[in-house]
Design an enzyme around this catalytic site. Structure first.
Site, mmCIF file in Angstrom:
data_model
loop_
_atom_site.group_PDB
_atom_site.id
_atom_site.type_symbol
_atom_site.label_atom_id
_atom_site.label_comp_id
_atom_site.label_asym_id
_atom_site.label_seq_id
_atom_site.Cartn_x
_atom_site.Cartn_y
_atom_site.Cartn_z
ATOM 1 N N ARG A 1 88.953 -62.933 -11.110
ATOM 2 C CA ARG A 1 88.544 -63.008 -9.658
ATOM 3 C C ARG A 1 88.611 -61.609 -9.161
ATOM 4 N NH1 ARG A 1 91.482 -65.961 -4.519
ATOM 5 N NH2 ARG A 1 89.678 -65.888 -2.831
ATOM 6 N N LEU A 2 87.488 -61.331 -8.399
ATOM 7 C CA LEU A 2 87.385 -60.096 -7.550
ATOM 8 C C LEU A 2 87.484 -60.686 -6.101
ATOM 9 C CD1 LEU A 2 87.337 -56.849 -7.194
ATOM 10 C CD2 LEU A 2 84.881 -57.262 -7.174
ATOM 11 N N ASP B 1 83.587 -70.149 -0.926
ATOM 12 C CA ASP B 1 82.273 -70.685 -0.837
ATOM 13 C C ASP B 1 82.272 -71.471 -2.470
ATOM 14 O OD1 ASP B 1 82.416 -68.228 -2.715
ATOM 15 O OD2 ASP B 1 80.649 -67.609 -2.219
ATOM 16 N N ILE C 1 86.732 -61.497 -2.600
ATOM 17 C CA ILE C 1 85.847 -60.964 -1.255
ATOM 18 C C ILE C 1 85.927 -61.733 -0.274
ATOM 19 C CG2 ILE C 1 83.368 -60.228 -0.765
ATOM 20 C CD1 ILE C 1 84.640 -58.318 -3.010
ATOM 21 N N LEU C 2 85.713 -63.025 -0.433
ATOM 22 C CA LEU C 2 85.794 -64.150 0.636
ATOM 23 C C LEU C 2 87.292 -65.114 0.394
ATOM 24 C CD1 LEU C 2 82.126 -65.339 0.527
ATOM 25 C CD2 LEU C 2 83.041 -64.030 2.480
ATOM 26 N N CYS D 1 83.122 -62.256 -9.557
ATOM 27 C CA CYS D 1 84.064 -62.759 -10.693
ATOM 28 C C CYS D 1 83.326 -62.539 -11.905
ATOM 29 C CB CYS D 1 84.621 -64.145 -10.509
ATOM 30 S SG CYS D 1 85.096 -64.536 -9.063
ATOM 31 N N GLY E 1 79.860 -65.028 -8.287
ATOM 32 C CA GLY E 1 78.821 -64.929 -7.371
ATOM 33 C C GLY E 1 79.275 -65.061 -5.784
ATOM 34 N N GLU E 2 78.297 -64.895 -5.082
ATOM 35 C CA GLU E 2 78.597 -65.329 -3.511
ATOM 36 C C GLU E 2 77.563 -66.302 -2.798
ATOM 37 O OE1 GLU E 2 81.037 -64.092 -2.086
ATOM 38 O OE2 GLU E 2 81.512 -62.263 -3.115
#
Length: 633
Positions: free
Chosen positions: A52-53, A101, A55-56, A2, A77-78
């Protein structure tokens, strides 16, 4: 992945409309969703904005800012091991609403406080508001994969993943720091914690900053430092044990970076770093990994044929794109938009375009940044050790003192050699220092401090950087490990990671750095220097690992830097852009440069003389940045 931004306004004058502008300035970092919220605290108005992108957990349950009890988090991040941490929290009675997450960060903080960061394996930058404590915390991951800028002027705190988010707030002052310009001219980037503007900083990797809302007191805390691991006693392992343990650590780190609910690919150059990622991940997999490579028609810069051979051997689904000068020129105009602080790495063009290529097929791309810094890949490490050990210290001092009496411009024959005056000054300073860590600093400079003063037409203050911190490293091993530790805290974070983060996010692509898993560097830092560079062979340990998967004869070739052939293009197709932005009128308009030395260098370069084009590229990148963000030239 993000983009995050926000404010803490002690005057309580900032509203949600300004916050939305700050957030929308980073739409490219997160086109899938966005959230903006303003909170009224007793002593300040607090705004959290996020793009927000997904991914999870692609569902709306991953929406941010996210709340839990008295806690609110804004996260970029992740956390790759979030499932393990979640399971531990469930064992303590916590329940979860999503598979995000972000929710694990909140409930982990609720359980363990700020120490939860020690459990994270990942890349992250987040801002957390603790209503109970009336405290704001800004935190950045250990290596600095994810960026976080902040601006502070006693009345307001602004923060953002990129500077352009801060630009959107009316209280932000665009006051250029000439001392930071000097750093930029020397290194092509601005080392943290400094930034191009006064009162604006990069949060240091491995640190968190707390602000008490009642007293406005700030506290900067270091929670992780690569120096601590380099300072530990070295492990006593055989070559085979070191190879085996490195292989297993890399495999685990690489597999973690495949965790996603969207397609994942990887950048492949054909060198040892990216080939290690491709080899360890493709081996044993039935599905083909998607790999992407940029090529050039100028053979001396072209790595694409080698990458294609590696992809063919491993059996990946490979895509390549050969760039033309016209395509590169189209990116040139976009660079100051993408890199909203002056930045002049000469591989930005191909990095942006390989991101464009990958985004057509995947939403996550693995890079291999860090390989040179953790395994000892750069020739500057060999040079720094050689230059400071080839003569006794008293001889080095004698040579340096003699050199200071001679103007290199008047030395026959040599004064016509490529970049001679700059190299002469660097060697004078290196021999004066006798210190390999200081030598790496001078080797890393494209423009010496003496030249910078001529470009600026004035003296400047020498800001402290991690290049000056060699004294904090124990001399418990060979020279190489000390040089790697310094490079990890300078060139890696403020050049390579900036380059990759902005390039990938400019096209809404999540870039991941599998080689920068903190468990990998913590282990490698405790290995002796001889496992990194052995008998003049750089990256010896990594090469031994890769040769387990790819034949040595397929890998061995001269190292080529991943750069665009700018030195060719600026004498031909892009000449007019160079002339315009490096003209007397354009240079004078910024009020930063003394135009005479720069125009002389420009004309010598265009006339075909042997000058370092990187110096002109750095001034050009500043001019393009100024034209975009400060005032039209």
């Amino acid at each position: 992945m993000c983009g995050i931004t926000g404010f803490v306004d002690f005057k309580k004058t900032t509203g949600i409309d300004v916050l939305r502008k700050m957030s929308d300035a980073m739409l490219h970092r997160g086109p899938d969703d966005g959230g903006c919220e303003v909170y009224e605290a007793p002593d300040a108005a607090i705004g959290f904005g996020q793009r927000r992108l997904s991914i999870l957990d692609l569902s709306p349950l991953g929406h941010q800012p996210m709340h839990f009890g008295e806690l609110i988090v804004n996260f970029n991040g992740e956390i790759y091991n979030f499932k393990e941490i979640r399971k531990e929290l469930e064992g303590k009675g916590y329940s979860f609403n999503s598979w995000s997450d972000t929710e694990v960060i909140l409930k982990g903080y609720d359980c363990w406080g700020i120490d939860v960061v020690q459990k994270f394996v990942g890349m992250f930058a987040f801002v957390l508001y603790d209503k109970k404590k009336q405290q704001i915390t800004l935190l950045r991951d250990r290596a600095g994969v994810k960026p976080l800028y902040y601006y502070w002027n006693d009345e307001i705190l602004l923060f953002g993943s990129e500077l352009k988010a801060l630009y959107a707030h009316p209280a932000f002052e665009k006051k250029i720091d000439i001392n930071s310009v000097a750093l930029f001219l020397q290194f092509s980037y601005i080392p943290a914690p400094h930034s191009i503007f006064h009162r604006t900083y990069k949060l240091l990797p491995g640190h968190y900053l707390t602000i008490d809302l009642a007293s406005r007191k700030q506290q900067l805390v270091k929670y992780w430092d690569v120096f601590d691991h380099y300072n530990k006693p070295k492990l006593d392992l055989s070559d085979q044990e070191a190879i085996e343990q490195t292989d297993q650590l890399l495999k685990n780190a690489y597999e973690y970076r495949m965790v996603a609910d969207v397609p994942v690919g990887l950048f492949l150059s054909g060198g040892y770093d990216s080939s290690s990622v491709a080899a360890l991940l493709q081996t044993g997999r039935t599905e083909k990994l998607k790999t992407f490579t940029i090529g050039f028609n100028e053979n001396e810069f072209n790595e694409a044929p080698e990458a294609k051979k590696i992809a063919g051997y491993l059996g990946t689904d490979h895509t390549e794109w050969y760039l033309t000068a016209k395509e590169a020129g189209s990116v040139l105009d976009r660079l100051p938009e993408i890199y909203d602080e002056p930045f002049a790495d000469n591989s930005t063009v191909p990095t942006v375009l390989v991101s464009v290529l990958a985004r057509k097929q995947v939403k996550v791309a693995l890079s291999a940044d860090g390989g040179d810094e953790i395994f000892g890949g750069y020739n500057k490490f060999n040079q720094a050790e050689k230059y400071t050990s080839q003569f006794p210290p008293f001889v080095q001092s004698l040579i340096s003192g003699t050199m200071s009496l001679i103007n290199p411009e008047y030395i026959p024959f040599f004064n016509s050699k490529y970049n001679f005056a700059t190299r002469y000054e660097k060697m004078r300073l290196i021999w004066k220092s006798h210190d390999p860590v200081t030598a790496v600093k001078y080797i890393s400079q494209y423009i010496t401090e003496k030249e910078v003063e001529s470009f600026l037409g004035r003296p400047f203050e020498r800001y402290h950087t991690f290049f000056e911190d060699g004294r904090l490293l124990e001399h418990n091993d060979g020279v190489v490990n000390r040089l790697l530790a310094i490079d990890y805290k300078t060139f890696l974070v403020d050049n390579n990671l900036v380059k990759m983060d902005r390039a990938t996010m400019s096209v809404s692509l999540e870039g991941r750095e599998p080689m920068l898993d903190h468990r990998v560097i913590e282990f490698l830092a405790q290995l002796p220097s001889s496992l990194k560079i052995r008998n003049g062979v750089n990256k010896w340990l990594l090469k031994e690992v890769v040769h387990r998967y790819i034949p040595k004869e397929l890998m061995e070739r001269p190292k080529r830097p991943f750069i665009a052939p700018l030195m060719v293009w600026f004498r031909e197709e892009l000449k007019e852009q160079l002339r315009y932005y490096l003209s007397e009128k354009a240079l004078s308009a910024t009020g930063v440069f003394a135009f005479g030395p720069i125009i002389q260098l420009r004309d010598e370069y265009l006339a075909g003389k042997k000058v370092n084009y990187q110096k002109l590229w750095q001034v050009l990148m500043f001019q393009l940045w100024y034209d975009r963000w400060i005032e039209k030239l």
